[in-house]
Design a protein around this motif. Sequence first.
Motif, PDB file in Angstrom:
ATOM      1  N   GLN A 421       0.828  -1.208   0.000  1.00 10.78           N
ATOM      2  CA  GLN A 421       0.000   0.000   0.000  1.00 10.78           C
ATOM      3  C   GLN A 421       0.861   1.255   0.000  1.00 10.78           C
ATOM      4  O   GLN A 421       0.528   2.258  -0.639  1.00 10.78           O
ATOM      5  N   ARG A 424       1.986   1.764  -3.431  1.00 10.97           N
ATOM      6  CA  ARG A 424       0.856   2.090  -4.306  1.00 10.97           C
ATOM      7  C   ARG A 424       0.435   3.542  -4.156  1.00 10.97           C
ATOM      8  O   ARG A 424       0.189   4.243  -5.132  1.00 10.97           O
ATOM      9  N   ASN A 432      -5.655   1.044   2.575  1.00 10.39           N
ATOM     10  CA  ASN A 432      -6.740   0.732   1.641  1.00 10.39           C
ATOM     11  C   ASN A 432      -8.088   1.269   2.109  1.00 10.39           C
ATOM     12  O   ASN A 432      -8.918   1.670   1.303  1.00 10.39           O
ATOM     13  N   LYS A 439      -9.519   6.425  -6.343  1.00 12.94           N
ATOM     14  CA  LYS A 439      -8.507   5.386  -6.105  1.00 12.94           C
ATOM     15  C   LYS A 439      -9.133   3.995  -6.186  1.00 12.94           C
ATOM     16  O   LYS A 439      -8.477   3.042  -6.630  1.00 12.94           O
ATOM     17  N   LYS A 442      -9.265   3.037  -9.713  1.00 15.08           N
ATOM     18  CA  LYS A 442      -7.945   2.804 -10.289  1.00 15.08           C
ATOM     19  C   LYS A 442      -7.311   1.508  -9.806  1.00 15.08           C
ATOM     20  O   LYS A 442      -6.685   0.779 -10.601  1.00 15.08           O
ATOM     21  N   TYR A 443      -7.482   1.184  -8.506  1.00 12.96           N
ATOM     22  CA  TYR A 443      -6.756   0.063  -7.931  1.00 12.96           C
ATOM     23  C   TYR A 443      -7.621  -1.157  -7.615  1.00 12.96           C
ATOM     24  O   TYR A 443      -7.089  -2.166  -7.148  1.00 12.96           O
ATOM     25  N   CYS A 444      -8.904  -1.079  -7.854  1.00 13.13           N
ATOM     26  CA  CYS A 444      -9.792  -2.207  -7.550  1.00 13.13           C
ATOM     27  C   CYS A 444     -10.493  -2.705  -8.810  1.00 13.13           C
ATOM     28  O   CYS A 444     -11.716  -2.883  -8.835  1.00 13.13           O
ATOM     29  N   ARG A 476      -9.394  -5.640  -1.815  1.00  7.42           N
ATOM     30  CA  ARG A 476      -8.071  -5.146  -2.194  1.00  7.42           C
ATOM     31  C   ARG A 476      -7.035  -5.510  -1.116  1.00  7.42           C
ATOM     32  O   ARG A 476      -5.910  -5.914  -1.438  1.00  7.42           O
ATOM     33  N   ASP A 480      -3.781  -7.969  -1.372  1.00  8.10           N
ATOM     34  CA  ASP A 480      -2.451  -7.515  -0.962  1.00  8.10           C
ATOM     35  C   ASP A 480      -1.785  -8.524  -0.032  1.00  8.10           C
ATOM     36  O   ASP A 480      -0.569  -8.748  -0.112  1.00  8.10           O
ATOM     37  N   SER A 485      -1.642  -8.650  -7.496  1.00 10.09           N
ATOM     38  CA  SER A 485      -1.947  -7.310  -7.989  1.00 10.09           C
ATOM     39  C   SER A 485      -3.381  -7.179  -8.481  1.00 10.09           C
ATOM     40  O   SER A 485      -3.934  -6.079  -8.512  1.00 10.09           O
TER      41      SER A 485
END
Length: 505
Positions: A421, A424, A432, A439, A442-444, A476, A480, A485
């Motif tokens: 994290q 990231r 998270n 976000k 973008k990340y999920c 997420r 991790d 990823s």
Amino acid sequence: MSSKLWSATIVGLGAEIIEVEADSGGGELGTFSVVGLPDKAVSEARERVRSAIKNSGFNFPKLKVTINLAPAYIPKAGPGFDLPIAASILLMGNLFSAQKLDQAILVGELALNGDVRAVNGILPIVIKAREKGIKTIFVPEANASEAKIIQNIKVIPVKGLRQLILHLQDKNIIPEVGLEKTSFVNKGTENDMADIRGHEHAKRALEIAAAGNHNILLFGPPGSGKTLLAKTFPSIMPNLNLKEALEITKIYSVAGKLKESGIITSRPFRSPHHSASHVALVGGGTRPTPGEITLAHRGVLFLDEFPEFPRMALECLRQPLEEGNITISRAATSINFPAKFILISAMNPCPCGYLGDEKQACTCSNAQIYNYRKKVSGPILDRIDMHLEVARIDFDKLSSQRSSENSETIKKRVIIAKNVQKNRFSDEAFSNSEMNLEKIGKYCQLDSASKSLLENAVNSLNLSSRGYFRTLKLARTIADLDQRSVISSEHIAEALQYRNKEMFA
């Protein structure tokens, strides 16, 4: 003749530099007044200062003495102005050179015999002084360990008023306080996860909570281990970094709860009694001070017997659970306090505690069960990421000698997930659970199987929009921990296990 030197006052969790001016003459002989919006404690400095000067072997002016604390629009509070007021009065008598305090501020409470006592809020004052380019700060000796945390400023510990004056006269120099290396460890618990029999599912949930800073609700019968799990939780949390330690220390300094060791080196674990009022939780007062939720910043807030807390107190958790801060508004001011904590709440399934228990029958009526559960509102439950049942442990597991993972092993996995994290988000303190919609988008990212599973869950579990996004954040964190990823359907499935709120239906 007039004199001028510098001190500081606390405003919220910060500080403001205050000019302390002294003048004599122009009124009734022997009178002593303090102006500049002082509170009761500052006004009472007149009696403490007069006695401290006399008992330290100096003469108090026989003319009228006026002290002005500027700027006048900032409220001045606390006894920390005693020392600078006394020094400004003695400076009028030319007992020392004014140049000695040109680049310095003084803070401290005076005893009647001239001793200097500790005051609250030294850390934010030192931080503010350094920001303003001030070179030296004179603090009570008892506050020296707190003040020396900050580098690039000279800290002079003062035991008494006479000692200070002799120092300023170059007759008896007080050595400055040196910096010490600080190590950060979690000392909030004597328990280890290896000592807890069974509850592997609960330990896994706590690992996820620690890795992503997710809030969790534990429910189950009395004696099933909810409190023990909560108290052991700090042992799997990562150690503090310097930035977090300074944030916490500043809060405890202002609240007057800082120990003599100076900087706080372990994460807070706050466990207020269920009779605590909403003011005790949130903070408040005429000049707002931090409450339990702010004292738990960067640590754990454990609310045992969750439904037994006053309804108003629980509803006050809405803003901090959503935003990580709390705003306290009063007629004279509005203060925003940080409140980024992990909430661990624990409750029984019913008033007697044995609803659904395999060993003991429940004695509660339907109305009692309904009223008990409704003490915790839907919006509060929706803000808690994980809902976990902690069942009774049978004899075989209780008596088993089989060893389980210890806290250090779990903690290593949590740290790995935290580092993911950190890379990231490019922020060591960001987690998270704090992701905003941008976000999350973008990340999920989800594949088709994960989307389908989540869609079915939204329809069957009636997830709210908040519940949907919190499930994504939870998934997420699980990914991790697996060092993956991409969020897969198995991560979504595990996250959904913790969003099941059937017991509250």
